[in-house]
Write a protein that holds these residues in place. Structure first.
Motif, short mmCIF file in Angstrom:
data_model
loop_
_atom_site.label_atom_id
_atom_site.label_comp_id
_atom_site.label_asym_id
_atom_site.label_seq_id
_atom_site.Cartn_x
_atom_site.Cartn_y
_atom_site.Cartn_z
N THR A 194 0.93 -1.30 -0.04
CA THR A 194 0.08 -0.12 0.00
C THR A 194 0.81 1.15 0.15
OG1 THR A 194 -1.77 -1.25 1.39
CG2 THR A 194 -2.00 1.04 1.17
N PHE A 195 1.90 1.05 0.77
CA PHE A 195 2.93 2.31 0.91
C PHE A 195 3.44 2.54 -0.65
CE2 PHE A 195 6.94 4.50 1.73
CZ PHE A 195 6.43 5.50 2.34
N ALA A 196 3.88 1.56 -1.11
CA ALA A 196 4.32 1.60 -2.83
C ALA A 196 3.33 2.19 -3.53
CB ALA A 196 4.75 0.19 -3.36
N ASP A 216 -6.79 10.14 -8.39
CA ASP A 216 -6.47 8.92 -8.06
C ASP A 216 -5.99 8.43 -7.00
OD1 ASP A 216 -6.08 6.01 -9.26
OD2 ASP A 216 -4.07 6.73 -9.80
N HIS A 217 -6.50 8.01 -6.05
CA HIS A 217 -6.36 7.37 -4.74
C HIS A 217 -6.16 5.84 -4.58
CE1 HIS A 217 -6.94 11.74 -3.55
NE2 HIS A 217 -7.88 11.52 -4.32
N THR A 242 -7.52 0.38 2.31
CA THR A 242 -7.33 1.17 3.66
C THR A 242 -8.10 0.42 4.79
OG1 THR A 242 -6.96 3.05 2.59
CG2 THR A 242 -7.45 3.07 5.09
N ILE A 243 -9.23 -0.10 4.75
CA ILE A 243 -10.04 -0.76 5.55
C ILE A 243 -9.55 -1.91 5.83
CG2 ILE A 243 -12.23 -1.70 6.05
CD1 ILE A 243 -13.69 0.53 4.42
N LEU A 301 0.96 4.95 12.94
CA LEU A 301 1.83 6.05 12.24
C LEU A 301 2.20 5.95 10.52
CD1 LEU A 301 3.35 8.77 12.59
CD2 LEU A 301 5.26 7.56 13.10
N VAL A 302 2.56 4.66 10.28
CA VAL A 302 2.79 4.18 8.86
C VAL A 302 1.32 4.66 8.02
CG1 VAL A 302 3.09 2.43 7.41
CG2 VAL A 302 4.57 2.88 9.50
N LEU A 303 0.16 4.07 8.72
CA LEU A 303 -1.11 4.33 8.06
C LEU A 303 -1.28 6.06 7.78
CD1 LEU A 303 -3.14 1.64 9.78
CD2 LEU A 303 -2.48 1.47 7.56
N VAL A 304 -1.09 6.63 8.91
CA VAL A 304 -1.38 7.98 8.64
C VAL A 304 -0.30 8.43 7.60
CG1 VAL A 304 -1.18 10.06 10.01
CG2 VAL A 304 -2.15 8.30 11.08
N ILE A 305 0.78 8.16 7.36
CA ILE A 305 1.54 8.69 6.36
C ILE A 305 1.22 8.23 5.07
CG2 ILE A 305 3.73 8.40 5.51
CD1 ILE A 305 5.24 8.38 8.44
N ILE A 306 0.91 7.09 4.84
CA ILE A 306 0.09 6.61 3.83
C ILE A 306 -1.11 7.34 3.44
CG2 ILE A 306 -1.19 4.60 2.51
CD1 ILE A 306 0.69 2.70 4.16
N LEU A 307 -1.97 7.78 4.27
CA LEU A 307 -2.99 8.75 3.94
C LEU A 307 -2.71 9.87 3.59
CD1 LEU A 307 -5.54 7.64 6.91
CD2 LEU A 307 -5.57 6.62 4.37
#
Length: 260
Positions: free
Chosen positions: A62-64, A180-181, A187-188, A225-231
């Motif tokens: 997901t980060f990629a 494009d997201h 995410t869920i 924190l990783v999830l927030v950065i991805i968002l």
């Protein structure tokens, strides 16, 4: 500032969900401790290790996805500035008074790009910027139509027309890139897998009668924190990680007439 507060709130929500999963898993492990043997503990350890591996894979994937979209937006920003600059330079080769009119329109067109980039998705600013851009494109195209009608073999008009076509195409590409997201379902799923992983980690600790609160909290904080950065990366209009507009700014400066 507002987006910082929103991201901080999202981070706290994620941490709260993960801590709840840790608490639930630990209490469930404690209940099963008396009736569980060594094979059960070994199985729980193997299971939570497998789910952690799955979580790491999904986070990396997901980060990629979000970073690739960010890189695409950066590339298109530079491509758009180059396309506008090329069209503006070719517009200066047109005969008077079309050259002066085209240059003024290109400066106004760049202003609409700044407005579009600064507007929040779904706001009136986006619609206003796109409406102005469409009107300017029609006027720029009308210059091309008039010149090619007068002389279909005009080399400057042909080159100008080709540059306009590329400029128009990139505007639509940038609009698609900004909208494009990473799919919401992904995410869920990430949050669900993360909560499951937290619960299994705490469950294994409960079977062994060890809570490991500090390490579990640190783990939950880092995943949140990783999830927030991805968002954040996936929110190009409001996030802190945005594509640079330096190329567009330099183009605007180059087209602005020097003061007398």
């Amino acid at each position: 500032m507002i987006w910082f507060v929103v991201e901080a709130a999202i981070l706290l929500v994620f941490i709260g969900l993960f801590m709840a999963a840790l608490q639930f898993g630990y209490r469930l492990g404690l209940r099963q401790q008396a009736s569980s043997g060594e094979p059960d503990k070994t199985h729980a350890n193997a299971l939570h290790g497998a789910v952690l591996g799955l979580l790491a894979l999904l986070l990396g994937f997901t980060f990629a996805m979000s970073v690739s979209r960010y890189e695409n937006r950066k590339t298109l920003m530079v491509d758009q500035a180059n396309a506008i600059g090329t069209a503006a330079l070719r517009g200066k080769l047109l005969p008077a008074p079309h050259a002066e009119r085209a240059t003024a329109l290109f400066r106004e067109y760049i202003e609409t790009r700044f407005l579009y980039n600064a507007s929040v998705r779904g706001s009136t600013g986006v619609d206003e910027a796109e409406a102005r851009a469409g009107r300017i494109e029609n006027e720029l195209w009308e210059i091309s139509r008039v010149l090619l009608t007068e002389d279909p073999r005009s080399q400057p008009a042909s080159l100008y027309t080709q540059a306009l076509n590329e400029m128009f195409d990139i505007r639509e590409k940038r609009r698609f890139a900004l909208d494009d997201h990473v799919p919401l379902a992904v995410t869920i799923m990430l949050v669900a897998v993360a909560m499951t992983a937290m619960g299994l980690v705490a469950y294994a600790g409960g079977l062994n009668g060890r809570r490991h609160f500090l390490s579990n909290f640190t783990f939950a904080f880092l995943i949140a924190l990783v999830l927030v950065i991805i968002l954040d990366i996936d929110a190009p209009r409001v996030g802190f990680v945005k594509a640079s507009q330096d190329s567009l700014i330099r183009l605007d400066d180059s087209l602005t007439p020097a003061p007398d």
